[in-house]
Write a protein that holds these residues in place. Structure first.
Motif, short mmCIF file in Angstrom:
data_model
loop_
_atom_site.label_atom_id
_atom_site.label_comp_id
_atom_site.label_asym_id
_atom_site.label_seq_id
_atom_site.Cartn_x
_atom_site.Cartn_y
_atom_site.Cartn_z
N HIS A 164 2.90 -1.71 -13.85
CA HIS A 164 2.51 -0.95 -12.65
C HIS A 164 1.84 0.36 -13.07
O HIS A 164 2.46 1.42 -13.05
N PRO A 165 0.57 0.31 -13.44
CA PRO A 165 -0.13 1.53 -13.88
C PRO A 165 -0.39 2.52 -12.75
O PRO A 165 -0.85 3.62 -13.00
N ASP A 166 -0.09 2.10 -11.49
CA ASP A 166 -0.35 2.97 -10.34
C ASP A 166 0.90 3.67 -9.84
O ASP A 166 0.97 4.09 -8.67
N VAL A 167 1.91 3.82 -10.69
CA VAL A 167 3.10 4.59 -10.31
C VAL A 167 2.69 6.03 -10.04
O VAL A 167 1.98 6.66 -10.83
N ALA A 168 3.17 6.58 -8.91
CA ALA A 168 2.78 7.93 -8.52
C ALA A 168 3.75 8.98 -9.05
O ALA A 168 3.34 10.05 -9.51
N ASP A 213 0.82 -1.20 0.00
CA ASP A 213 0.00 0.00 0.00
C ASP A 213 0.86 1.25 0.00
O ASP A 213 0.41 2.33 0.38
N GLY A 214 2.13 1.12 -0.41
CA GLY A 214 3.02 2.27 -0.44
C GLY A 214 2.89 3.07 -1.72
O GLY A 214 2.24 2.66 -2.68
N TRP A 215 3.56 4.25 -1.73
CA TRP A 215 3.61 5.07 -2.93
C TRP A 215 4.65 4.48 -3.88
O TRP A 215 5.80 4.27 -3.49
N LYS A 216 4.28 4.23 -5.11
CA LYS A 216 5.23 3.67 -6.07
C LYS A 216 5.99 4.79 -6.78
O LYS A 216 5.37 5.66 -7.40
N ILE A 217 7.32 4.74 -6.65
CA ILE A 217 8.18 5.75 -7.25
C ILE A 217 9.12 5.03 -8.21
O ILE A 217 9.87 4.13 -7.82
N LEU A 218 9.07 5.42 -9.48
CA LEU A 218 9.89 4.78 -10.50
C LEU A 218 11.12 5.64 -10.79
O LEU A 218 11.01 6.82 -11.13
N ILE A 219 12.31 5.02 -10.62
CA ILE A 219 13.57 5.70 -10.97
C ILE A 219 14.00 5.21 -12.35
O ILE A 219 14.18 4.02 -12.57
N VAL A 220 14.14 6.14 -13.28
CA VAL A 220 14.56 5.80 -14.65
C VAL A 220 15.87 6.53 -14.91
O VAL A 220 15.91 7.76 -15.10
N ASP A 221 16.98 5.76 -14.92
CA ASP A 221 18.31 6.34 -15.10
C ASP A 221 19.26 5.24 -15.53
O ASP A 221 19.16 4.11 -15.04
N ASP A 222 20.19 5.57 -16.44
CA ASP A 222 21.11 4.54 -16.92
C ASP A 222 22.33 4.37 -16.02
O ASP A 222 23.19 3.52 -16.28
N GLU A 223 22.41 5.15 -14.95
CA GLU A 223 23.51 5.02 -14.00
C GLU A 223 23.04 4.30 -12.74
O GLU A 223 22.16 4.79 -12.03
N ALA A 224 23.65 3.15 -12.46
CA ALA A 224 23.25 2.35 -11.30
C ALA A 224 23.46 3.11 -10.01
O ALA A 224 22.69 2.95 -9.04
N ASP A 225 24.52 3.94 -9.95
CA ASP A 225 24.81 4.68 -8.73
C ASP A 225 23.67 5.63 -8.37
O ASP A 225 23.38 5.86 -7.19
N LEU A 247 9.73 15.35 -3.75
CA LEU A 247 8.87 14.16 -3.80
C LEU A 247 7.54 14.38 -3.10
O LEU A 247 6.49 13.98 -3.60
N ILE A 248 7.57 14.97 -1.91
CA ILE A 248 6.32 15.21 -1.17
C ILE A 248 5.40 16.11 -1.97
O ILE A 248 4.18 15.90 -2.05
N SER A 249 5.96 17.14 -2.60
CA SER A 249 5.16 18.04 -3.43
C SER A 249 4.52 17.28 -4.59
O SER A 249 3.34 17.47 -4.90
N ALA A 250 5.30 16.38 -5.21
CA ALA A 250 4.77 15.60 -6.33
C ALA A 250 3.70 14.63 -5.87
O ALA A 250 2.66 14.46 -6.53
N LEU A 251 3.94 14.00 -4.72
CA LEU A 251 2.95 13.04 -4.20
C LEU A 251 1.65 13.75 -3.80
O LEU A 251 0.56 13.21 -4.00
N ARG A 252 1.78 14.95 -3.25
CA ARG A 252 0.58 15.71 -2.89
C ARG A 252 -0.24 16.02 -4.15
O ARG A 252 -1.46 15.88 -4.17
N PHE A 273 7.61 4.77 0.87
CA PHE A 273 8.05 4.90 -0.51
C PHE A 273 8.50 3.52 -1.01
O PHE A 273 9.40 2.91 -0.43
N ASN A 274 7.90 3.04 -2.07
CA ASN A 274 8.31 1.78 -2.70
C ASN A 274 8.93 2.10 -4.05
O ASN A 274 8.27 2.70 -4.91
N PHE A 275 10.19 1.71 -4.22
CA PHE A 275 10.91 2.10 -5.43
C PHE A 275 10.90 1.00 -6.49
O PHE A 275 11.08 -0.18 -6.19
N LEU A 276 10.68 1.44 -7.73
CA LEU A 276 10.80 0.57 -8.90
C LEU A 276 11.96 1.11 -9.74
O LEU A 276 12.27 2.31 -9.68
N HIS A 277 12.58 0.23 -10.55
CA HIS A 277 13.81 0.65 -11.24
C HIS A 277 13.76 0.30 -12.73
O HIS A 277 13.30 -0.77 -13.11
N ALA A 278 14.24 1.24 -13.54
CA ALA A 278 14.41 1.01 -14.98
C ALA A 278 15.68 1.73 -15.40
O ALA A 278 15.96 2.85 -14.95
#
Length: 539
Positions: free
Chosen positions: A74-78, A25-37, A149-154, A56-61
């Protein structure tokens, strides 16, 4: 913070849809970046953070193409934290266009992060692409990242709340349209339970597995269960006081005392209203879902429309009952004028209903046709008894007088605005037309005669042949059915004759149930074979 701000933030609630994954039931946050760091640093910085009690639940691409796959799953990414330069210098910007224009997802908040601001100038990107924020990676400290992030989630939360309310209102409109089309109390009750599932965003099988409910309506304390699901199904069509559940009765009693008639505690909800016609109406349902403030608002709006539907239905029912009473009295008056008493009108109406249903007309139209057909011989009220009850053959003058009954009856009812009475007028005028055009009064051919008239023609003659009259003996079944087979395509619509012959047993069962004990039936003098020498009173 101003008072308006307080009100605004107070109304923030976790989105109702899209639903979160099971156990998540967390907020899904997708990180899209070609740098693993970047992935590692971001998750490390924000580990353990939460907003409105949700983590905050993180997804990665690691590329734009991978991001498309993750978003499909995951169509419910916030929120998306999106790099600009990955496979190509503009792959991040192209992903933004894909999300907004091809996925049609305008809800997810997109924050561009770039380490090469020169390749994507902020002013140009903000103007040309539908993004929500633009940050350089070097400026995102823990504090700034959290604020962003908080501003975006709001924003995401407000948008999903508005969207849910919009969808809820749309479902209210659709449900109300369905409710107002219900033409009987029982169908209305079933419709209310069915639409309730949609309003509360329950699964399609929820009414059977997760929810139990009932609707009831009645006057002067005699409310009867109109529709029921789950454990309440056994009480269908029984008085509401027979329900053996103290919880149900307590909830309904509580609902009576509420300003809007709506009461809900935990998973048990009840609704009550008294219509303008004095009827008591109840709804009770149990669900395995907590109702929030939005649910309550939607339900109150829905119940307001339902109450109007009940009122309209009761008023229409009163009008229809009056119309039915008038028609039945007219039919009884005609029966009393005949030399014998009998059940001709009742049998014909039952034949008509059965044939209408077999022909493919709807239940409501078949019921209306059944009622309207009882007046098919109304015009004979102006025919002298000496002709109407004459046992012997009619002379040409008498025959012309008999034939005038269709126009007489039609003229009596044609100016009515009632659908039932207008249908009765049509039947009166057309039920002596023939398929071959040799009928009266207009000599219509084939389907020029309305289906209502063609159906009543078959039913009326079927009853005339199978019952004893003052002018002929009742025919046996073989002779009756042979006559219809012979007259198919001549006197009668071939399709209707086929229906009669294919369903003999059902038509004979109606005759058996309503036949006259004395063996003599009153009613119209219908079409008989040529050797009857015009002894009938209608042809």
């Amino acid at each position: 913070m101003t008072g308006n701000d307080e009100i605004l933030f107070k109304d923030e609630i976790p989105p109702l849809a899209p639903a979160q994954s099971a156990g998540d039931d967390g907020w899904k946050i997708l990180i899209v970046d070609d740098e693993a760091d970047v992935h590692s640093v971001t998750t490390y910085m924000l580990a353990g953070q939460e907003y409105r009690g949700r983590k905050f639940n993180f997804l990665h691409a690691y590329s734009a193409e991978e991001a498309k796959i993750v978003l499909a799953e995951h169509p419910d990414v916030a929120v998306i934290l999106l790099d600009v330069v990955m496979e190509t210098d503009d792959s991040g910007l192209l992903l933004v266009k894909y999300i907004r224009e091809e996925m049609n997802d305008y809800t997810v908040r997109i924050i561009l992060r770039t380490g090469q601001p020169g390749k994507a100038p902020a002013a140009k990107v903000i103007l040309e692409y539908d993004i929500d924020d633009y940050k350089e990676k070097t400026e995102l400290t823990l504090e700034k990242m959290l604020v962003t992030l908080i501003s975006a989630l709001r924003s995401y939360n407000f948008i999903t709340t508005i969207e849910n309310n919009r969808n809820g209102l749309r479902r209210i409109i659709e449900a109300s349209s369905d409710i107002f089309e219900r033409q009987s109390l029982q169908k209305l009750g079933c419709g209310v339970l069915s639409q309730l599932t949609s309003i509360l965003q329950l699964k399609k099988d929820a009414v059977l597995t997760q929810a139990s409910g009932l609707t009831a309506s009645g006057i002067k304390g005699e409310s009867v269960i109109l529709a029921a699901t789950g454990e309440f199904s056994k009480y269908l069509e029984k008085p509401i006081h027979q329900i053996q559940s103290e919880m149900v009765h307590r909830a309904l009693d509580r609902a009576r005392t509420q300003p809007h008639g709506f009461y809900c505690e935990e998973d048990k909800c009840a609704w009550y209203f008294q219509s303008k016609t004095g009827s008591d109406n109840f709804l009770y349902f149990e669900i395995s879902k907590d109702l929030d403030e939005n649910d309550h608002d939607l339900l109150e709006l829905f119940f307001t429309n339902v109450s109007l539907a009940f009122d309209n239905l009761y008023l229409n029912k009163g009008i229809e009952d009056t119309q039915k009473e008038v028609i039945f009295h007219m039919a009884e008056t005609m029966e009393c004028r005949s030399a014998e008493t009998g059940s001709h009108v009742r049998r014909v109406s039952e034949y008509v209903r059965l044939m209408a249903l077999k022909y493919g007309l709807g239940e409501e139209q078949a019921e209306m046709l059944k009622l309207a057909s009882t007046a098919h011989d109304l015009g004979k009220i102006g025919i002298p008894d000496s002709i109407l009850n004459k046992p012997g053959p009619l002379n040409p003058e008498e025959y012309d007088i008999i034939k005038s009954h269709v126009q007489r009856g039609y003229d009596l009812l044609v100016n009515s605005t009632s659908p039932i009475i207008k249908t009765a007028a049509r039947i009166i005028l057309l039920h002596h037309e023939r398929w071959d055009g040799q009928g009266y009064p207009q000599g219509l051919v084939g389907e020029e005669t309305h289906i209502h008239g063609r159906i009543v023609a078959v039913a009326d003659v079927f009853d005339a042949l199978s019952n004893k009259r003052v002018y002929h003996q009742a025919w046996n079944w073989d002779k009756v059915f042979a006559y219809f087979l012979e007259e198919s395509g001549k006197h009668f619509d071939p399709c209707l004759v086929d229906i009669l012959l294919e369903n003999k047993e059902e038509f004979m069962a109606i005759w058996e149930e309503y036949h006259d004990e004395c063996g003599v039936c009153s009613g119209s003098r219908e079409a008989l074979p040529a050797d009857s020498a015009r002894s009938d009173r209608s042809e």
